[in-house]
Design a protein around this motif. Structure first.
Motif, PDB file in Angstrom:
ATOM      1  N   ALA A   1       0.830  -1.207   0.000  1.00  0.00           N
ATOM      2  CA  ALA A   1       0.000   0.000   0.000  1.00  0.00           C
ATOM      3  C   ALA A   1       0.862   1.253   0.000  1.00  0.00           C
ATOM      4  O   ALA A   1       1.739   1.415   0.847  1.00  0.00           O
ATOM      5  CB  ALA A   1      -0.922  -0.006   1.219  1.00  0.00           C
ATOM      6  N   ALA A   2       0.618   2.146  -0.957  1.00  0.00           N
ATOM      7  CA  ALA A   2       1.307   3.436  -0.983  1.00  0.00           C
ATOM      8  C   ALA A   2       0.654   4.358   0.041  1.00  0.00           C
ATOM      9  O   ALA A   2      -0.532   4.232   0.344  1.00  0.00           O
ATOM     10  CB  ALA A   2       1.234   4.043  -2.375  1.00  0.00           C
TER      11      ALA A   2
ATOM     12  N   GLN B   1      -4.203   3.624  -3.396  1.00  0.00           N
ATOM     13  CA  GLN B   1      -2.991   3.445  -4.180  1.00  0.00           C
ATOM     14  C   GLN B   1      -2.134   2.287  -3.673  1.00  0.00           C
ATOM     15  O   GLN B   1      -2.115   1.990  -2.476  1.00  0.00           O
ATOM     16  CB  GLN B   1      -2.173   4.728  -4.179  1.00  0.00           C
ATOM     17  CG  GLN B   1      -2.857   5.887  -4.881  1.00  0.00           C
ATOM     18  CD  GLN B   1      -1.951   7.078  -5.017  1.00  0.00           C
ATOM     19  OE1 GLN B   1      -0.788   6.945  -5.387  1.00  0.00           O
ATOM     20  NE2 GLN B   1      -2.457   8.266  -4.709  1.00  0.00           N
ATOM     21  N   PHE B   2      -1.428   1.663  -4.608  1.00  0.00           N
ATOM     22  CA  PHE B   2      -0.567   0.533  -4.266  1.00  0.00           C
ATOM     23  C   PHE B   2       0.621   0.507  -5.209  1.00  0.00           C
ATOM     24  O   PHE B   2       0.646   1.199  -6.232  1.00  0.00           O
ATOM     25  CB  PHE B   2      -1.343  -0.790  -4.366  1.00  0.00           C
ATOM     26  CG  PHE B   2      -1.862  -1.082  -5.751  1.00  0.00           C
ATOM     27  CD1 PHE B   2      -1.093  -1.786  -6.676  1.00  0.00           C
ATOM     28  CD2 PHE B   2      -3.133  -0.635  -6.145  1.00  0.00           C
ATOM     29  CE1 PHE B   2      -1.572  -2.043  -7.958  1.00  0.00           C
ATOM     30  CE2 PHE B   2      -3.612  -0.886  -7.430  1.00  0.00           C
ATOM     31  CZ  PHE B   2      -2.830  -1.601  -8.339  1.00  0.00           C
ATOM     32  N   PHE B   3       1.638  -0.270  -4.855  1.00  0.00           N
ATOM     33  CA  PHE B   3       2.772  -0.428  -5.753  1.00  0.00           C
ATOM     34  C   PHE B   3       3.196  -1.891  -5.796  1.00  0.00           C
ATOM     35  O   PHE B   3       3.035  -2.635  -4.825  1.00  0.00           O
ATOM     36  CB  PHE B   3       3.943   0.485  -5.366  1.00  0.00           C
ATOM     37  CG  PHE B   3       4.516   0.269  -3.985  1.00  0.00           C
ATOM     38  CD1 PHE B   3       5.648  -0.514  -3.785  1.00  0.00           C
ATOM     39  CD2 PHE B   3       3.947   0.883  -2.875  1.00  0.00           C
ATOM     40  CE1 PHE B   3       6.199  -0.681  -2.520  1.00  0.00           C
ATOM     41  CE2 PHE B   3       4.487   0.726  -1.602  1.00  0.00           C
ATOM     42  CZ  PHE B   3       5.621  -0.062  -1.427  1.00  0.00           C
ATOM     43  N   ILE B   4       3.704  -2.289  -6.964  1.00  0.00           N
ATOM     44  CA  ILE B   4       4.189  -3.649  -7.187  1.00  0.00           C
ATOM     45  C   ILE B   4       5.702  -3.581  -7.330  1.00  0.00           C
ATOM     46  O   ILE B   4       6.226  -2.798  -8.133  1.00  0.00           O
ATOM     47  CB  ILE B   4       3.561  -4.272  -8.447  1.00  0.00           C
ATOM     48  CG1 ILE B   4       2.024  -4.212  -8.362  1.00  0.00           C
ATOM     49  CG2 ILE B   4       4.024  -5.719  -8.626  1.00  0.00           C
ATOM     50  CD1 ILE B   4       1.320  -4.700  -9.626  1.00  0.00           C
ATOM     51  N   VAL B   5       6.408  -4.380  -6.559  1.00  0.00           N
ATOM     52  CA  VAL B   5       7.869  -4.316  -6.486  1.00  0.00           C
ATOM     53  C   VAL B   5       8.512  -5.082  -7.640  1.00  0.00           C
ATOM     54  O   VAL B   5       8.192  -6.239  -7.893  1.00  0.00           O
ATOM     55  CB  VAL B   5       8.357  -4.878  -5.134  1.00  0.00           C
ATOM     56  CG1 VAL B   5       9.872  -4.811  -5.039  1.00  0.00           C
ATOM     57  CG2 VAL B   5       7.720  -4.103  -3.976  1.00  0.00           C
TER      58      VAL B   5
ATOM     59  N   TYR C   1       5.773  -0.156   5.277  1.00  0.00           N
ATOM     60  CA  TYR C   1       4.648  -0.105   4.344  1.00  0.00           C
ATOM     61  C   TYR C   1       3.897  -1.428   4.443  1.00  0.00           C
ATOM     62  O   TYR C   1       4.488  -2.458   4.768  1.00  0.00           O
ATOM     63  CB  TYR C   1       5.140   0.137   2.905  1.00  0.00           C
ATOM     64  CG  TYR C   1       5.726   1.517   2.722  1.00  0.00           C
ATOM     65  CD1 TYR C   1       4.953   2.547   2.191  1.00  0.00           C
ATOM     66  CD2 TYR C   1       7.028   1.794   3.120  1.00  0.00           C
ATOM     67  CE1 TYR C   1       5.480   3.828   2.054  1.00  0.00           C
ATOM     68  CE2 TYR C   1       7.562   3.070   2.987  1.00  0.00           C
ATOM     69  CZ  TYR C   1       6.790   4.082   2.461  1.00  0.00           C
ATOM     70  OH  TYR C   1       7.300   5.349   2.331  1.00  0.00           O
ATOM     71  N   THR C   2       2.601  -1.398   4.186  1.00  0.00           N
ATOM     72  CA  THR C   2       1.753  -2.573   4.355  1.00  0.00           C
ATOM     73  C   THR C   2       1.774  -3.453   3.111  1.00  0.00           C
ATOM     74  O   THR C   2       1.166  -3.117   2.091  1.00  0.00           O
ATOM     75  CB  THR C   2       0.300  -2.155   4.661  1.00  0.00           C
ATOM     76  OG1 THR C   2       0.271  -1.403   5.874  1.00  0.00           O
ATOM     77  CG2 THR C   2      -0.596  -3.382   4.802  1.00  0.00           C
TER      78      THR C   2
ATOM     79  N   LYS D   1       2.453   8.019  -1.959  1.00  0.00           N
ATOM     80  CA  LYS D   1       3.546   7.464  -2.743  1.00  0.00           C
ATOM     81  C   LYS D   1       4.249   6.330  -2.040  1.00  0.00           C
ATOM     82  O   LYS D   1       4.180   6.169  -0.836  1.00  0.00           O
ATOM     83  CB  LYS D   1       4.551   8.556  -3.071  1.00  0.00           C
ATOM     84  CG  LYS D   1       5.224   9.172  -1.832  1.00  0.00           C
ATOM     85  CD  LYS D   1       6.195  10.248  -2.253  1.00  0.00           C
ATOM     86  CE  LYS D   1       6.880  10.843  -1.007  1.00  0.00           C
ATOM     87  NZ  LYS D   1       7.857  11.877  -1.382  1.00  0.00           N
ATOM     88  N   ALA D   2       4.940   5.570  -2.852  1.00  0.00           N
ATOM     89  CA  ALA D   2       5.895   4.604  -2.328  1.00  0.00           C
ATOM     90  C   ALA D   2       7.116   5.399  -1.939  1.00  0.00           C
ATOM     91  O   ALA D   2       7.291   6.546  -2.330  1.00  0.00           O
ATOM     92  CB  ALA D   2       6.220   3.577  -3.409  1.00  0.00           C
TER      93      ALA D   2
END
Length: 243
Positions: A130-131, A142-146, A157-158, A238-239
């Motif tokens: 989760a961003a 919002q979310f981010f994929i690593v 970060y979750t 943001k991330a």
């Protein structure tokens, strides 16, 4: 002298035994706190993202460690919130961030922010997290994929999921902050809802779906008003910055 050495050794044993016992008790408590994750075949906890990069990404959701964020993702997905949204911040060798209806990192849903659920899952390749802004309890949509492991983010970060299939379509997401020609989520589904096969092209219009106007992004650090009320300013979701 032997007497004193013996006494010190005995005292050492008396001191270390309780410490060992306390550690064992702590380990048991930690083990008991960890809930059983859902099966990777549990369709109620599989998020499907049809990307404009050419295919479907399957994400295993983890309600055992992040129940609030998983529930938020499911709710928004079933509202067609993510259909058509762009990946607005994509850093090569780091991560791809999306889920903002404004496309610049300052937006979110109309639902309240989600409390932080930092957990033991690592930010490895394929992790979905989760961003948020600088405030810990500010995750929303919002979310981010690593792309590559970034363990320095762990417990900050979750992490709420992991890519099981289709990582090649994540790797193909257009880079940039923001990208000149951003890749998009064409459709998002929960597998249990019997979605159709992958469909390329623009998303079908959905009642109540957010409208994203192209060309309105002005960068991830732009200060723009939150969705409501208009007089408030929202921090950039943001991330973390690349280190």
């Amino acid at each position: 002298m032997r007497f004193f050495v013996g006494m010190f050794a005995l005292l050492g044993c008396l001191v270390t035994v309780p410490a060992d016992a306390a550690q064992k008790k702590k380990d048991v408590v930690v083990a008991e706190e960890r809930k059983t994750p859902p099966l990777t075949t549990d369709t109620q906890n599989l998020l499907l993202l049809d990307l404009s990069t050419g295919g479907r990404v399957t994400i295993w959701l983890r309600p055992d460690v992040a129940p609030l964020m998983v529930e938020r993702i499911k709710t928004l997905t079933r509202q067609h919130f993510y259909d058509g949204l762009a990946f607005h911040r994509v850093i090569d060798g780091f991560m791809a961030q999306g889920g903002d209806p404004k496309g610049d990192g300052t937006g979110g849903s109309t639902l309240p922010d989600v409390k932080a659920e930092f957990n033991y899952l690592p930010h490895v390749r394929g992790a979905v997290s989760a961003a948020r802004s600088d405030k810990e309890d500010s995750a929303n949509s919002q979310f981010f994929i690593v792309f590559q492991p970034r363990l320095s983010l762990d417990k900050k970060y979750t992490v709420f999921g992991r890519v099981l299939d289709g990582m090649q379509y994540v790797d193909a997401i257009e880079r940039g902050e923001p990208p000149a020609n951003p890749s998009r989520i064409v459709h998002a589904y929960i597998a249990a809802d019997n979605p159709p096969a992958y469909m390329a092209g623009p998303p079908a219009p959905a009642l109540g779906a957010p409208v994203t106007l192209p060309g309105t992004a002005s960068g991830p650090n732009a200060a723009k008003p939150k969705l409501a009320p208009a007089v408030r300013k929202a921090p950039v979701k943001k991330a973390p910055a690349k280190k």
